[in-house]
Motif scaffolding. Sequence first.
Motif, PDB file in Angstrom:
ATOM      1  N   ALA A  44       0.829  -1.211   0.000  1.00  0.00           N
ATOM      2  CA  ALA A  44       0.000   0.000   0.000  1.00  0.00           C
ATOM      3  C   ALA A  44       0.862   1.260   0.000  1.00  0.00           C
ATOM      4  O   ALA A  44       2.017   1.220   0.390  1.00  0.00           O
ATOM      5  CB  ALA A  44      -0.911   0.017   1.222  1.00  0.00           C
ATOM      6  N   ASN A  45       0.260   2.343  -0.387  1.00  0.00           N
ATOM      7  CA  ASN A  45       0.888   3.672  -0.374  1.00  0.00           C
ATOM      8  C   ASN A  45       2.046   3.813  -1.360  1.00  0.00           C
ATOM      9  O   ASN A  45       1.966   4.571  -2.301  1.00  0.00           O
ATOM     10  CB  ASN A  45       1.364   4.067   1.018  1.00  0.00           C
ATOM     11  CG  ASN A  45       0.215   4.164   1.986  1.00  0.00           C
ATOM     12  OD1 ASN A  45      -0.916   4.374   1.574  1.00  0.00           O
ATOM     13  ND2 ASN A  45       0.492   3.999   3.263  1.00  0.00           N
ATOM     14  N   ARG A  46       3.122   3.082  -1.120  1.00  0.00           N
ATOM     15  CA  ARG A  46       4.281   3.238  -1.998  1.00  0.00           C
ATOM     16  C   ARG A  46       4.310   2.142  -3.062  1.00  0.00           C
ATOM     17  O   ARG A  46       4.399   2.413  -4.246  1.00  0.00           O
ATOM     18  CB  ARG A  46       5.578   3.157  -1.198  1.00  0.00           C
ATOM     19  CG  ARG A  46       5.761   4.235  -0.178  1.00  0.00           C
ATOM     20  CD  ARG A  46       6.941   3.896   0.718  1.00  0.00           C
ATOM     21  NE  ARG A  46       8.172   3.760  -0.026  1.00  0.00           N
ATOM     22  CZ  ARG A  46       9.088   4.725  -0.090  1.00  0.00           C
ATOM     23  NH1 ARG A  46       8.897   5.842   0.536  1.00  0.00           N
ATOM     24  NH2 ARG A  46      10.189   4.555  -0.779  1.00  0.00           N
ATOM     25  N   ILE A  47       4.279   0.913  -2.586  1.00  0.00           N
ATOM     26  CA  ILE A  47       4.409  -0.275  -3.442  1.00  0.00           C
ATOM     27  C   ILE A  47       5.648  -0.171  -4.324  1.00  0.00           C
ATOM     28  O   ILE A  47       5.565  -0.068  -5.553  1.00  0.00           O
ATOM     29  CB  ILE A  47       3.142  -0.558  -4.291  1.00  0.00           C
ATOM     30  CG1 ILE A  47       1.876  -0.238  -3.488  1.00  0.00           C
ATOM     31  CG2 ILE A  47       3.138  -1.996  -4.783  1.00  0.00           C
ATOM     32  CD1 ILE A  47       0.593  -0.532  -4.218  1.00  0.00           C
ATOM     33  N   ASP A  48       6.788  -0.201  -3.698  1.00  0.00           N
ATOM     34  CA  ASP A  48       8.038  -0.114  -4.455  1.00  0.00           C
ATOM     35  C   ASP A  48       8.285  -1.390  -5.263  1.00  0.00           C
ATOM     36  O   ASP A  48       8.897  -1.340  -6.322  1.00  0.00           O
ATOM     37  CB  ASP A  48       9.208   0.114  -3.495  1.00  0.00           C
ATOM     38  CG  ASP A  48       9.129   1.466  -2.811  1.00  0.00           C
ATOM     39  OD1 ASP A  48       8.925   2.463  -3.534  1.00  0.00           O
ATOM     40  OD2 ASP A  48       9.262   1.531  -1.573  1.00  0.00           O
ATOM     41  N   TYR A  49       7.838  -2.524  -4.711  1.00  0.00           N
ATOM     42  CA  TYR A  49       8.104  -3.793  -5.398  1.00  0.00           C
ATOM     43  C   TYR A  49       6.801  -4.566  -5.586  1.00  0.00           C
ATOM     44  O   TYR A  49       6.050  -4.774  -4.634  1.00  0.00           O
ATOM     45  CB  TYR A  49       9.100  -4.642  -4.582  1.00  0.00           C
ATOM     46  CG  TYR A  49      10.400  -3.910  -4.395  1.00  0.00           C
ATOM     47  CD1 TYR A  49      11.367  -3.919  -5.404  1.00  0.00           C
ATOM     48  CD2 TYR A  49      10.640  -3.161  -3.252  1.00  0.00           C
ATOM     49  CE1 TYR A  49      12.544  -3.208  -5.269  1.00  0.00           C
ATOM     50  CE2 TYR A  49      11.819  -2.446  -3.103  1.00  0.00           C
ATOM     51  CZ  TYR A  49      12.767  -2.464  -4.112  1.00  0.00           C
ATOM     52  OH  TYR A  49      13.926  -1.754  -3.978  1.00  0.00           O
ATOM     53  N   VAL A  50       6.557  -4.985  -6.825  1.00  0.00           N
ATOM     54  CA  VAL A  50       5.381  -5.807  -7.097  1.00  0.00           C
ATOM     55  C   VAL A  50       5.852  -7.216  -7.442  1.00  0.00           C
ATOM     56  O   VAL A  50       7.040  -7.454  -7.685  1.00  0.00           O
ATOM     57  CB  VAL A  50       4.545  -5.221  -8.257  1.00  0.00           C
ATOM     58  CG1 VAL A  50       3.995  -3.862  -7.866  1.00  0.00           C
ATOM     59  CG2 VAL A  50       5.382  -5.116  -9.531  1.00  0.00           C
ATOM     60  N   LEU A  51       4.917  -8.158  -7.470  1.00  0.00           N
ATOM     61  CA  LEU A  51       5.290  -9.527  -7.800  1.00  0.00           C
ATOM     62  C   LEU A  51       5.614  -9.624  -9.286  1.00  0.00           C
ATOM     63  O   LEU A  51       4.978  -8.968 -10.127  1.00  0.00           O
ATOM     64  CB  LEU A  51       4.144 -10.474  -7.421  1.00  0.00           C
ATOM     65  CG  LEU A  51       3.997 -10.645  -5.908  1.00  0.00           C
ATOM     66  CD1 LEU A  51       2.622 -11.200  -5.550  1.00  0.00           C
ATOM     67  CD2 LEU A  51       5.100 -11.542  -5.359  1.00  0.00           C
ATOM     68  N   ASN A  52       6.588 -10.434  -9.599  1.00  0.00           N
ATOM     69  CA  ASN A  52       6.992 -10.645 -10.984  1.00  0.00           C
ATOM     70  C   ASN A  52       5.928 -11.492 -11.676  1.00  0.00           C
ATOM     71  O   ASN A  52       5.753 -12.665 -11.365  1.00  0.00           O
ATOM     72  CB  ASN A  52       8.351 -11.352 -10.991  1.00  0.00           C
ATOM     73  CG  ASN A  52       8.834 -11.654 -12.391  1.00  0.00           C
ATOM     74  OD1 ASN A  52       8.164 -11.342 -13.375  1.00  0.00           O
ATOM     75  ND2 ASN A  52      10.019 -12.257 -12.471  1.00  0.00           N
ATOM     76  N   SER A  53       5.210 -10.889 -12.627  1.00  0.00           N
ATOM     77  CA  SER A  53       4.118 -11.603 -13.281  1.00  0.00           C
ATOM     78  C   SER A  53       4.579 -12.356 -14.525  1.00  0.00           C
ATOM     79  O   SER A  53       3.789 -13.035 -15.160  1.00  0.00           O
ATOM     80  CB  SER A  53       3.001 -10.621 -13.667  1.00  0.00           C
ATOM     81  OG  SER A  53       2.499 -10.018 -12.508  1.00  0.00           O
TER      82      SER A  53
END
Lengths: 1044, 490
Positions: free
Chosen positions: B317-326
């Motif tokens: 939340a808010n920043r989300i610097d890293y997302v899951l590799n899709s």
Amino acid sequence: MKKGLFIIGFAIAPLLAAAQNLITGHITDVRTGEPLIGASVIVKSEKGRGVVSDIDGNFKLQTKVEAPLTLRVEFVGYRALDVDVYDFEEPVEITLRENYNSLSEVVVVGYGTQSRKEFTGSISSINGADVSQRPIQSFDQALAGHAAGVSLAASNGQLNAPSVIRIRGVNSISLSSLPLFVIDGVPVYSDDISTNSAANNPLSDINPSDIESIDILKDAASTAIYGSRAAGGVILVTTKKGRSGRAVTHYNGWVSFTNAVRLPEMLNAEQYTALKNEAITNANNIDGGNRSLVYQLQKNSDGSIVDTDWKDYVYRTGISHNHNIDISGGTENITYYFSVNYSNQQGIFQGNNFERKGIRFNAEDRITNWLTLSLNSNYSSSFNESPDTGSRPGSSMSSYGVTRLALVLPPNVGAYNEDGTFNVNPVSGTLGSGANNSSFPLYNPEARLALTSNTSDNSHFIGNIKFVLRPVKQITWTGQYSLDRINNESTSFASTQLGSGASSSGGSVTNITSRFINEDFNTTLGYDDIFGKLHKISLLVGFDYQHNTTNFWGARATKESDDFFRYYQGGWANVVATGNQIGERNYISYFFRASYTLSDRYFLTTNFRRDGNSALAKNHKYGNFGGLSFGWLISDEPFFKHALSKDAISNLKLNASWGRVGNGNITNDYSSFSLYSSSLYGDASTWDISQQGNDNLSWETSSQTNIGLSFDAFKDRLHVELAYFNNNVDDLILSVPQSPSKGIVGNSILSNVGSMYNRGVEFSLNYQVLNNKEWKWNVSTNFTYLKNEVTALSGDESAIISYTGSGSTNITKIGYSVGSLYGLKTLRVNPENGQRVFLNGAGEEVQYNGLGKWTYLDGRTAKALSGDDYYVLGNALPKWYGGIISNTEWRGFELNFSFSFAGGNKIMNRSKSTITDQIFFNNSTEVLDRWTTPGQDTNIPRLVTGDRYSFGGSVPISEHVENGDFLRLQNITLAYNLPKKVLNNVFIKGVRIYGQIDNAFILTGYSGVDPELSANGNSNTTPGVDYNTGGYGRTFTFGLNLTF
Amino acid sequence: MRRNYLYKYILSGAARSIVILSILTVIGCSDELETTSKTSLSSATVFSTEARIEGLANGLYKSLKTANLYSGYLILYGDLRAEDFVCRTENALTGGYVWSNTFTNTTGDIANTWGQLYAAVNNINTFIDGVSISNVISEAQKNHYLGEAYFLRGLAYYHLVTLYATPYTKDDGASKGIPLRLLAENSSEHNDLERSSVSDVYKQIIQDLDNAERLLPESYETNLLNTTRAHRNTAIALKTRVYLSKGEYTKVVDEAKKIVPQTAAPFSATSGVHSALQEDITTVFGGNYTTTESILSFPMTSSDTPLGVSLSETFYANRIDYVLNSSETGIISDKSWRENDRRRSFVVFNQNIGQNTLAKYKKVSPSVDYVPAIRYSEVLLNYAEASASTGNVALAVQLLQAVRHRSDDTYEFSADDLAAGQIISTIAKEKRIELLGEGLRANDILRKLETFPSKPTLSSMNPISVSPNDDNYIFPIPNSEIQTNSLINK
């Protein structure tokens, strides 16, 4: 300095000679317009004919001489003036200018005054009139270029930013190099006391118009009497006092307009989009990747493209006004000065404001002929407000810093959406992406301006009461109690709404209140006598006790129940304590001073001081300091008088002094202790090591030698002063770096280990080009050359590396000046491939492809550059500096200007790294010269997205190290004083109108905003770094002075 | 001339008081220089009461909860270096260089993590000294506290040796490791200290953990303390990880048996704290942080929130610097991880950014998700790998299935997946799924001497793949250490 305030008699019996002609006239101070009482007027060609001016400054002189004749007008502390009189019909208007260098003048020294003749140390004096009418917040901002040996500049262009002041160089490494400010004998706070982004220099609580004079003590022999707190020099401020005579009332007011200057030109939306995508394409070409082109122009619904100049949202024309009324006067026994002041100032940054309401009352009462009491008091209520400009120390890389935001935010998105809402990212609350397929971690300054606030508010009292008791002529006993008390409240608020930066915590508000109390009590006993007409002796013993306390407490509340709330007193869900701190610091000092004068030609002064400082380690709290100085008035020697006429050279005086002062101004009151602090582990309370102490922490000492020569020439029209100084600072208290694997808190321990010196020469000159009734033109200049070198640190090889933001920008190393610039060495851009060529630590040329790959020029893989490859890139301290001041008067017109200059230093233009950075940051238009084709010669490498090395994005590079030489027109003033004739029958006695320009222009090769900015404020170890630091504005001021 | 007599009277009264005051002050301020802090205790008094020693013990855990450690970054580093996460924002400061494997010896993450781990070590060493000579606590208390201190020192050194030293498995620990600081440091002495060999560092870690096992209490009075303070089984659980990093599988088995005595599901410890899997993994993240599955977690409360950026802000939340590799290389694309698997609830698609995010840590403002350090399912999977490696494939299958079936009870592993030659990689994949975002991935790559694979990017950070012979395979010794410790590169 104090002028002869008490005039022995002003009712001179009318001369009995049979006079044919009556000359009447009026004598006033040229600056203040006040009448001068007791000035002597003689007719030059007539021996013995003289009168003194009366309580209104008027005189009547009868003479037998026929017109035209010449009057000689003299007054203590003022320049003598010859006035030609052509007829006797009109009263003669005479204005005198104060003379700041004459030997008869009295200078304020520690715990007393001395005549300049007897004074054997080193001092510079500045007239209060030089600061009273400038568009400034605190008086220190107006001193640049005015005194030899004193380097001074505001650290940035935010209102009330503390000045960086160095008297004869940097005198410490870890401790403050700021001088001690003493106002009417009260040592006062001078550091920024704000706890948020609204800068708050408490010196701004002193109304500049109240200042009579400023004396700067520069050598140890002079400052030693202030002992432990004087290692950075002492600035003594004397406020105005009343004068016996008719009450005088002044009004002065000004209004000013300030604009930002020298901002870089940035790319527009189309250029930005093209170049950023070019950088991505280049990256794909290098590594065969398939990054998509994320930057897109955004169109408004009418088809026009969004093209934003973010400077428009950050900067403005600041409009300020200031008003001052003072009333002063007195009888022969009581004098008083009373003033009120209101100042309302706007900075060049949107939302940057300053307001002061001040009141002062000074009085002195000669109760009996053996007892005098004096009382000075000043109360100010002041208010500072500012967005984060990224200019305060440590905030260079703040994602809120508007100085940076104004330049680097993408121009292809807007501040507002078309529906009028702020353009912000719906997830993070940072700037919205527009049509770009990327998210930006920096904030929208327009949204921040509306949704946040930072204020710092002072309630500040400075006052003292003093008695002088003189039971017999030779003995003087004084006692003084003084109080400097500041109650500060700093608040910062950020809304829960997206864009404030605090939306993730549901909004936040932080209130911190702090109380600073500094009490000083001192008493001195003096004995002065003259034996056999030749031997003059002056002895002084004294005691001084200072008690300082600081008390901070505060709270931070988060998660507001409604976005209506902007104050702590609203509805908030979570509250935690913050900013708490209690400190106490005491100084105890015993001192002694003895002066001996022989034949009025040979002067000897010695002083000794024993200082105790509670912040130092047990058994090391006391230090012994002192100095010895002598002076020789060569021009009074018979041989000299025989050899040279008084008109050629006079007042030739040699001064020499040696002294040792201590510095124990450790920031932390309990530095010597190893401390544990309490906090929480979940819900359980904890004790944790919070500070590693040192049982041997003791004084820094500074041994200072001063040799000075001064003389007057050409009938006193030229005054010259020369000085050589050598300050050796030993036992420097350093945060000695500990290897991080030892796990010591902060990886450092304060210890007395280092040494350094400041050596140099000072030169100042004052020339009266013209001085007659119509024309007065005076030019003065001062010049200082200075060398600083560190001679010892904790070990032979050790060096102190210091940071600006996350980059190690400075190094303090043996054999170099303190805080030399430090970084990677760059050589050129390789014309073959557009890669920046660096010199690695081994001295080999390597190049960087922008995507993490380092190669030698022949293509072999090279090791990536790291901290091991840094070089010392230059001296950051100005080696020479000074000023040129010219004052011209003609028939009521005045034209004054003052230049300041400095140079011999290098500046790390980290701001340039910011505006050429190859991340989403907008770039300055110089990037248009980037490398694009083989064979192209340019200093801008090929653009590669994510390249943080070639443009200095994450590491300081020598490409951005520039010369800091400059010449600035600090101030130019044009004023007009209405002739007395016009005002003859009005209740107004004087009218002066003026216009001035501050920071009118600067000549410099420096490509950044300003060569005097300091991203790290007053830090000794990180000077000369300009890193997203807000520049100074140019100010146009119009003012009016009225005398009633 | 008119005189104001009242005014005069006041002033002369003031004069008289100043005269008196001046005499008193000169005489009376000899003690004024002996000021002491009113908000901190000095080292001379901090060990003086039982309550303060308890506070100091809590302080040891606190010193491992700093920004770059168990506030969250230590977890982050363990996952970022590999391929399951993608950097989305232009923020190089929150682990960006670690993610892209382009750090240098001046990168903040590298220097800060080193410094904070050693600060914890020095806190612990100082505590050991102080407690050892204390006469305000009983012998039993003393042993308990020393047990905790040894455990935490073992944990800190384990992180140091795995982050900054060549994996033990490369050359049986012959490489230079890290400086082994075992004495309390409180002066400017001893800046220079050579690195001990990797094997000596492990020897010390195991010695500390063995001591901890011997001295620590079997359990505490509350579930909270059983999760947030070390007990005997905590030390044993950590040892399964440590021995695995050394590749000493029989030792892993020996340790694991102590807290996983069964040979078939359900598995749980039978002495000390009865550590066991919870029925629903989602309970452990956000439901109840202090179940017996959470062997060690670092607590967060509204008055003790994470320092630095929290895991929830980094991932969710808010920043989300890293997302899951899709992309197909990310674990969330794995076909065997079925939609009905409860662990899929930790993969949440964020509409705003159009990316999958990790939803194990979801609490923001304040970020009060506990940060997990050791979980029972890790022990089971460590045990499984060690069993398989030592020939006990049947037990390995049991352990593997216990973890999988807890979240997807109908899943059947194929015979190939469970075959002797293949089961170890099946366990490895299970570990990626089960412990995603819990900071263990990098260690598994390192100890197997695998390559950190390449991955896509959503920002201007350019990630690179690093193999065991590349410079950035492990974190470099920070420049700040090189500058101050002349023996570090000896």
